[in-house]
Write a protein that holds these residues in place. Structure first.
Motif, mmCIF file in Angstrom:
data_model
loop_
_atom_site.group_PDB
_atom_site.id
_atom_site.type_symbol
_atom_site.label_atom_id
_atom_site.label_comp_id
_atom_site.label_asym_id
_atom_site.label_seq_id
_atom_site.Cartn_x
_atom_site.Cartn_y
_atom_site.Cartn_z
ATOM 1 N N ASP A 59 0.840 -1.201 0.000
ATOM 2 C CA ASP A 59 0.000 0.000 0.000
ATOM 3 C C ASP A 59 0.874 1.249 0.000
ATOM 4 N N GLY A 67 -10.831 3.810 0.603
ATOM 5 C CA GLY A 67 -12.252 3.729 0.925
ATOM 6 C C GLY A 67 -12.526 2.874 2.163
ATOM 7 N N SER A 68 -11.656 1.893 2.418
ATOM 8 C CA SER A 68 -11.916 0.989 3.551
ATOM 9 C C SER A 68 -11.918 1.711 4.891
ATOM 10 N N LYS A 365 -19.082 -3.537 1.699
ATOM 11 C CA LYS A 365 -19.889 -4.695 2.101
ATOM 12 C C LYS A 365 -19.480 -5.956 1.363
HETATM 13 C C1 LIG Z 1 -17.503 8.407 1.948
HETATM 14 C C2 LIG Z 1 -17.667 6.978 1.492
HETATM 15 C C3 LIG Z 1 -18.737 6.228 1.974
HETATM 16 C C4 LIG Z 1 -18.889 4.894 1.576
HETATM 17 N N1 LIG Z 1 -19.871 4.160 2.150
HETATM 18 C C5 LIG Z 1 -19.975 2.829 1.890
HETATM 19 C C6 LIG Z 1 -20.910 2.043 2.592
HETATM 20 O O1 LIG Z 1 -21.639 2.543 3.461
HETATM 21 N N2 LIG Z 1 -20.977 0.717 2.289
HETATM 22 C C7 LIG Z 1 -20.172 0.147 1.350
HETATM 23 O O2 LIG Z 1 -20.309 -1.055 1.117
HETATM 24 N N3 LIG Z 1 -19.245 0.883 0.685
HETATM 25 C C8 LIG Z 1 -19.120 2.197 0.923
HETATM 26 N N4 LIG Z 1 -18.170 2.972 0.286
HETATM 27 C C9 LIG Z 1 -17.326 2.334 -0.751
HETATM 28 C C10 LIG Z 1 -16.176 1.563 -0.103
HETATM 29 O O3 LIG Z 1 -15.498 2.380 0.804
HETATM 30 C C11 LIG Z 1 -15.170 1.029 -1.141
HETATM 31 O O4 LIG Z 1 -15.844 0.480 -2.237
HETATM 32 C C12 LIG Z 1 -14.291 -0.048 -0.534
HETATM 33 O O5 LIG Z 1 -13.806 0.347 0.717
HETATM 34 C C13 LIG Z 1 -13.130 -0.383 -1.449
HETATM 35 O O6 LIG Z 1 -12.236 -1.195 -0.725
HETATM 36 P P1 LIG Z 1 -10.886 -1.677 -1.372
HETATM 37 O O7 LIG Z 1 -10.181 -2.521 -0.380
HETATM 38 O O8 LIG Z 1 -11.174 -2.273 -2.716
HETATM 39 O O9 LIG Z 1 -10.093 -0.333 -1.686
HETATM 40 P P2 LIG Z 1 -9.493 0.793 -0.726
HETATM 41 O O10 LIG Z 1 -9.876 0.609 0.677
HETATM 42 O O11 LIG Z 1 -9.788 2.101 -1.373
HETATM 43 O O12 LIG Z 1 -7.950 0.493 -0.804
HETATM 44 C C14 LIG Z 1 -7.191 0.772 -1.957
HETATM 45 C C15 LIG Z 1 -5.770 1.028 -1.472
HETATM 46 O O13 LIG Z 1 -4.921 1.092 -2.622
HETATM 47 C C16 LIG Z 1 -3.838 1.931 -2.266
HETATM 48 N N5 LIG Z 1 -3.140 2.338 -3.486
HETATM 49 C C17 LIG Z 1 -3.596 3.148 -4.468
HETATM 50 N N6 LIG Z 1 -2.651 3.321 -5.415
HETATM 51 C C18 LIG Z 1 -1.582 2.577 -5.033
HETATM 52 C C19 LIG Z 1 -0.280 2.354 -5.581
HETATM 53 N N7 LIG Z 1 0.127 2.927 -6.739
HETATM 54 N N8 LIG Z 1 0.579 1.546 -4.902
HETATM 55 C C20 LIG Z 1 0.200 0.961 -3.734
HETATM 56 N N9 LIG Z 1 -1.013 1.166 -3.158
HETATM 57 C C21 LIG Z 1 -1.883 1.959 -3.808
HETATM 58 C C22 LIG Z 1 -4.496 3.079 -1.496
HETATM 59 O O14 LIG Z 1 -3.584 3.743 -0.647
HETATM 60 C C23 LIG Z 1 -5.598 2.350 -0.721
HETATM 61 O O15 LIG Z 1 -5.258 2.083 0.621
HETATM 62 C C24 LIG Z 1 -17.990 4.301 0.642
HETATM 63 C C25 LIG Z 1 -16.918 5.065 0.144
HETATM 64 C C26 LIG Z 1 -16.752 6.387 0.574
HETATM 65 C C27 LIG Z 1 -15.581 7.175 0.043
#
Ligand SMILES: Cc1cc2nc3c(=O)[nH]c(=O)nc-3n(C[C@H](O)[C@H](O)[C@H](O)COP(=O)(O)OP(=O)(O)OC[C@H]3O[C@@H](n4cnc5c(N)ncnc54)[C@H](O)[C@@H]3O)c2cc1C
Length: 411
Positions: A59, A67-68, A365
């Motif tokens: 990361d 988003g997490s 979710k």
């Molecule tokens: C305000 C808000 C409210 C939301 N509410 C809900 C909800 O109520 N229920 C729901 O189900 N979803 C909700 N969502 C959507 C949800 O947060 C995301 O869809 C989900 O958390 C995505 O998880 P992830 O693990 O795929 O990505 P993320 O948690 O976004 O993780 C991606 C990671 O990739 C890393 N990264 C990026 N580029 C690079 C790189 N070049 N090299 C290394 N690392 C990198 C970032 O630092 C980040 O930590 C919401 C989102 C927001 C913003």
């Protein structure tokens, strides 16, 4: 867990680290880009279900920085398509057992989820959703103002508002969770099983040999690997472009805010698609509120006064009793939106480059089921049935999965 805490408190020693900093190896069997709940869940299930532990989660920031750690933690499975409903329902099932499985309290509170209908058209849509949900075995029904008032007496159910409430889709298994606990729980168990979690390690390029993944370049050096999973949500297009792939989605900012803590009064999640507003009460008493994405594509995570004014007005239409409550803080995150509001999961035209993205405003979710199915895909080399509808090639095959139950403010 509580005994562990007690022993810890009495010992006077600093708490055990949930995960560790390890040296960055120059080769891993699997490299997962993105230390959000999706990437970490995949690492955890690779280790527990398939015995694959030679895995690095990279990361660019701290884990949960995307988003997490920024979402409003709404969990539900009352989607509109059978594909979506089945998929999210499996995720809810995994969430129900997650505290036990991870030995960490993720505080999943299945308090019920209400999607309000303010027009005849949305009453019809809610009825259809309830039917689809029930056919897939998901507890969901259309209810009327009397029952809504029993579940949430503070809602203004009179005919005074601009858009009076006519009915609601009621989904009892829906609720809220502690999002950072999910991230930390997966990280802790994956780390304990031998997975390497490398924070502050930015991927800057991906090397291909004869069109296949050969390694990743990072801010801390080069790593050889034949398998890369792109689990970077809002940033997924930037990672895909490193292998020359253009993904069918755009990234938009999404904002949220919380109020000062109040005594517990709201024991359901309330969502209004027409007003573009949703609200729940956290275990600390804060009201967690959000709206739909900002109306322009951007990688900005800034918050705006415009959002605050909009959400405050709409929440007050639903709950006039909150007029003196103060907002404590607000924040923004990134949401990558495919045109059919369904995710992009699985293989890509580049051998060894896998994708788990397209999570819009609704991906948290899905974290457990994404981790589980992507781990199975990596270990077996074939796509699990549950995620076949979400393959990237559906855009070439004209086989989209129009998931209107996820659009707008449908978290
Ligand atoms: C305000 C808000 C409210 C939301 N509410 C809900 C909800 O109520 N229920 C729901 O189900 N979803 C909700 N969502 C959507 C949800 O947060 C995301 O869809 C989900 O958390 C995505 O998880 P992830 O693990 O795929 O990505 P993320 O948690 O976004 O993780 C991606 C990671 O990739 C890393 N990264 C990026 N580029 C690079 C790189 N070049 N090299 C290394 N690392 C990198 C970032 O630092 C980040 O930590 C919401 C989102 C927001 C913003």
């Amino acid at each position: 867990m509580s005994l562990k805490l007690l022993r810890q408190g009495l010992s006077g020693r600093p708490p055990e680290r949930m995960w560790h900093s390890r040296p960055l190896k120059d080769e891993y069997e699997v490299v997962i880009i993105g230390g959000g709940a999706h990437g970490l869940a995949c690492a955890y299930y690779l280790a527990t279900q398939h015995g694959i532990t030679d895995v690095a989660v990279l990361d660019k920031s701290y884990i949960g920085a995307g988003g997490s750690g920024r979402n409003t933690a709404i969990i539900r499975s009352n989607y509109l398509t059978p594909e979506g409903t089945n998929f999210y329902n499996e995720s809810v099932r995994l969430y129900e057992n997650l505290s036990v499985e991870l030995d960490f309290n993720v505080m999943f509170s299945q308090r019920g989820h209400l999607t309000l209908a303010h027009t005849d058209a949305s009453v019809r849509t809610m009825r259809r959703r309830a039917e689809v949900n029930r056919l897939q075995g998901v507890d969901s029904s259309l209810i009327w103002p009397e029952e809504i008032s029993r579940l949430c007496p503070q809602l203004d159910l009179s005919d005074h508002p601009r858009y009076p409430i006519l009915g609601a889709l009621y989904h009892p298994p829906g609720g809220i969770i502690r999002h950072d606990a999910v991230v930390w729980g997966y990280a802790h168990q994956a780390d304990a099983l031998g997975v390497h979690i490398h924070q502050h390690t930015e991927v800057t390029g991906i090397d291909l040999t004869n069109g296949e993944v050969a390694g990743v370049r990072t801010s801390r050096g080069v790593i050889r690997t034949g398998t890369v999973l792109n689990a970077t949500a809002g940033w997924a297009s930037t990672i895909a472009s490193m292998v020359g792939l253009s993904l069918p989605m755009e990234t938009f900012p999404l904002q949220a805010c919380v109020t000062e803590p109040l005594k517990p009064f709201l024991n359901v999640v309330i969502v209004s698609g027409s007003l573009h507003a949703y609200i729940s009460q956290s275990d600390r008493g804060e009201l967690v509120m959000g709206a739909s994405v900002d109306p322009f594509a951007s990688y900005s995570m800034n918050s705006s006064l415009e959002f605050l004014e909009g959400i405050a007005g709409h929440v007050l239409e639903l709950f006039p009793c909150l007029s003196n409550v103060r907002v404590l803080r607000q924040w923004g995150g990134l949401c990558e939106m495919p045109p059919d509001f369904s995710p992009l999961m699985g293989f890509t035209p580049i051998k060894g480059f896998l994708i788990d993205a397209g999570w819009g405003t609704y991906g948290f979710k899905a974290s457990p089921i994404c981790g589980k199915t992507m781990a199975e895909l990596i270990a077996s080399g074939s796509t699990p049935d549950l995620i076949k509808p979400f393959r990237l090639s559906r855009f070439d095959e004209h086989d989209l999965v129009g998931e209107k139950g996820a659009a707008s403010v449908g978290h």
